[in-house]
Scaffold this active site. Structure first.
Site, PDB file in Angstrom:
ATOM      1  N   CYS A   1     -15.526  -9.677   6.944  1.00  0.00           N
ATOM      2  CA  CYS A   1     -15.612  -8.260   6.100  1.00  0.00           C
ATOM      3  C   CYS A   1     -14.789  -8.731   5.684  1.00  0.00           C
ATOM      4  CB  CYS A   1     -15.457  -7.749   7.647  1.00  0.00           C
ATOM      5  SG  CYS A   1     -16.530  -7.861   9.100  1.00  0.00           S
TER       6      CYS A   1
ATOM      7  N   CYS B   1     -19.361   0.924   9.773  1.00  0.00           N
ATOM      8  CA  CYS B   1     -18.781   0.572  10.445  1.00  0.00           C
ATOM      9  C   CYS B   1     -16.993   0.738  10.695  1.00  0.00           C
ATOM     10  CB  CYS B   1     -18.388  -0.853   9.546  1.00  0.00           C
ATOM     11  SG  CYS B   1     -17.541  -1.776  11.341  1.00  0.00           S
TER      12      CYS B   1
ATOM     13  N   CYS C   1       1.159  -1.246  -0.243  1.00  0.00           N
ATOM     14  CA  CYS C   1       0.733   0.327   0.183  1.00  0.00           C
ATOM     15  C   CYS C   1       1.005   0.880   0.169  1.00  0.00           C
ATOM     16  CB  CYS C   1      -0.941  -0.248   1.089  1.00  0.00           C
ATOM     17  SG  CYS C   1      -2.200   1.376   1.025  1.00  0.00           S
TER      18      CYS C   1
ATOM     19  N   CYS D   1     -19.059  -6.880   4.951  1.00  0.00           N
ATOM     20  CA  CYS D   1     -18.715  -5.434   4.732  1.00  0.00           C
ATOM     21  C   CYS D   1     -17.427  -5.534   4.132  1.00  0.00           C
ATOM     22  CB  CYS D   1     -18.613  -5.646   5.931  1.00  0.00           C
ATOM     23  SG  CYS D   1     -17.440  -4.080   7.034  1.00  0.00           S
TER      24      CYS D   1
ATOM     25  N   CYS E   1      -0.161   5.698   6.734  1.00  0.00           N
ATOM     26  CA  CYS E   1      -0.733   5.434   8.395  1.00  0.00           C
ATOM     27  C   CYS E   1       1.335   4.510   9.557  1.00  0.00           C
ATOM     28  CB  CYS E   1      -1.680   4.181   8.295  1.00  0.00           C
ATOM     29  SG  CYS E   1      -2.510   4.398   6.957  1.00  0.00           S
TER      30      CYS E   1
ATOM     31  N   ARG F   1     -17.427  -2.583  19.700  1.00  0.00           N
ATOM     32  CA  ARG F   1     -16.257  -4.544  18.965  1.00  0.00           C
ATOM     33  C   ARG F   1     -15.305  -4.104  19.851  1.00  0.00           C
ATOM     34  NH1 ARG F   1     -16.307  -5.160  13.426  1.00  0.00           N
ATOM     35  NH2 ARG F   1     -18.319  -5.097  13.402  1.00  0.00           N
TER      36      ARG F   1
ATOM     37  N   CYS G   1       0.243   0.391  10.590  1.00  0.00           N
ATOM     38  CA  CYS G   1      -0.129  -0.899   9.153  1.00  0.00           C
ATOM     39  C   CYS G   1       1.069  -1.497   8.869  1.00  0.00           C
ATOM     40  CB  CYS G   1      -0.831   0.383   8.322  1.00  0.00           C
ATOM     41  SG  CYS G   1      -1.712  -1.251   7.564  1.00  0.00           S
TER      42      CYS G   1
END
Ligand code: SAM
Ligand code: DTB
Ligand code: SF4
Length: 328
Positions: free
Chosen positions: A100, A191, A56, A131, A60, A263, A63
């Protein structure tokens, strides 16, 4: 008297006052509100699959999938449809109610979205809620996902507006809010949550919850992640957050968003059973279920089954969800 109104006008001082309550008072209030809106002994199970891993371009700081950090996560291609459907079938058979699918993209290309839409259709046909989390979405892309029958879109604000720049520089807070608006406008369920344990202050945790609760509509699902520290990411080695502060964050989220599923998300591997039980007492009523999150480990199914058994908790089933939707 405990205030159970659905509010979108929270101030930072009101939220900090909740955080400052004695632990027992906070948990008592949160559990009282929780049982007005939910069966306190049912927890919803969502299973995750990384349908496109690593490589990616974003930065972030938490991550493991950002290509600029050396984390040992190799970049993969979008998984073939059949592989995804086989995994979803297994998740359903193991007791998950929602599936998800996550992709390590800044935003999806239209040709990739076509393939994700086939996945959504296939998973939905198995009777699972669906999701996806694919990064930033344009309005038209959100509408296409809705038309395909997608139930939820996950897009986290991650932290407070003030702390955000310390964690991500390749897209801004406003971009996140814009995607959430597109998702909501398309009629998808939202979400949206964030991560704690990234070196943020309590004010930042309160600020993150303020942004979530002051959205025009509360997200239907609010994932609260404890940072999973991955070697090679800038946040590896950050000071670990006190678990009681994590439980407090769950309780405050429950009080501020009484009708949302809160969650207990990433980070359960570092929590013992007693901490997880406190999270359920504080109003968490959903978990990620399955041995892997996206790239990092999650507790094994039989450990979760044993924990549920010892606590008298049952997984939320399809019939519970249908009854809940019918009552809306
Ligand atoms: N690439 C898309 C995006 O960023 O929106 C979707 C996938 S991304 C991995 C989804 C979310 O996972 C992030 O927004 C973040 O909240 C969470 N996440 C990622 N790495 C994490 C970690 N190490 N610990 C806790 N949560 C994490
Ligand atoms: C969310 O809030 N947490 C999930 C899901 N939404 C996509 C992701 C957690 C990822 C943890 C690190 C990893 O396994 O790569
Ligand atoms: Fe990319 Fe999403 Fe990871 Fe950020 S959180 S680096 S956008 S995969």
């Amino acid at each position: 008297m405990i205030d159970t109104a659905i509010r979108h006008d929270w101030t930072i001082d009101q939220i900090k006052a909740l955080y400052d309550l004695p632990f027992n008072d906070l948990l008592f209030q949160a559990q009282s509100v929780h049982r007005r809106h939910f069966d306190p002994n049912k927890v919803q199970l969502s299973t995750l699959l990384s349908i496109k891993t690593g490589g990616c371009a974003e930065d972030c700081a938490y991550c493991p999938q950002a290509s600029r950090f050396d984390t040992g996560v190799d970049a993969g291609k979008l998984l073939p449809l059949e592989e995804v459907l086989a995994d979803a079938r297994q998740a359903r058979d193991a007791g998950a109610s929602r599936y998800c699918m996550g992709a390590a993209w800044r935003s999806p290309k239209d040709k990739d979205l076509d393939k994700v839409i086939d996945m959504v259709r296939g998973v939905r046909a198995m009777g699972l809620e669906t999701c996806v989390t694919l990064g930033m979405l344009k309005a038209e892309q959100a509408r296409r996902l809705k038309d395909a029958g997608l139930d939820y879109y996950n897009h986290n604000i991650d932290t407070s507006e003030e702390f955000y720049g310390e964690i991500i520089t390749t897209r801004c807070y406003e971009d996140r809010l814009e995607t959430l608006e597109h998702v909501r406008d398309a009629g998808l369920s939202v979400c949206c949550g964030g991560i704690v344990g990234m070196g943020e202050s309590r004010d930042d945790r309160a600020g993150m919850l303020m942004t979530l609760a002051n959205l025009p509509k509360h997200p239907e699902s609010v994932p609260i992640n404890m940072l999973v520290q991955v070697e090679g990411t800038p946040l590896f080695g950050a000071e670990a957050l006190d678990h009681f502060e994590f439980v407090r964050t769950i309780a405050v989220a429950r009080l501020m968003m009484p009708e949302s599923f809160v969650r207990l998300s990433a980070g359960r591997e570092t929590m013992d059973d007693a901490v997880q039980a406190l999270c359920f007492l504080a109003g968490a009523n959903s978990i990620f279920y399955g041995e892997k999150l996206l790239t990092t480990p999650n507790p094994e199914n039989n450990r979760d089954a044993r924990l549920f058994d010892r606590l008298g908790i049952q997984p939320l089933g399809a019939e519970d969800l249908a009854a809940r939707h019918a009552a809306e």
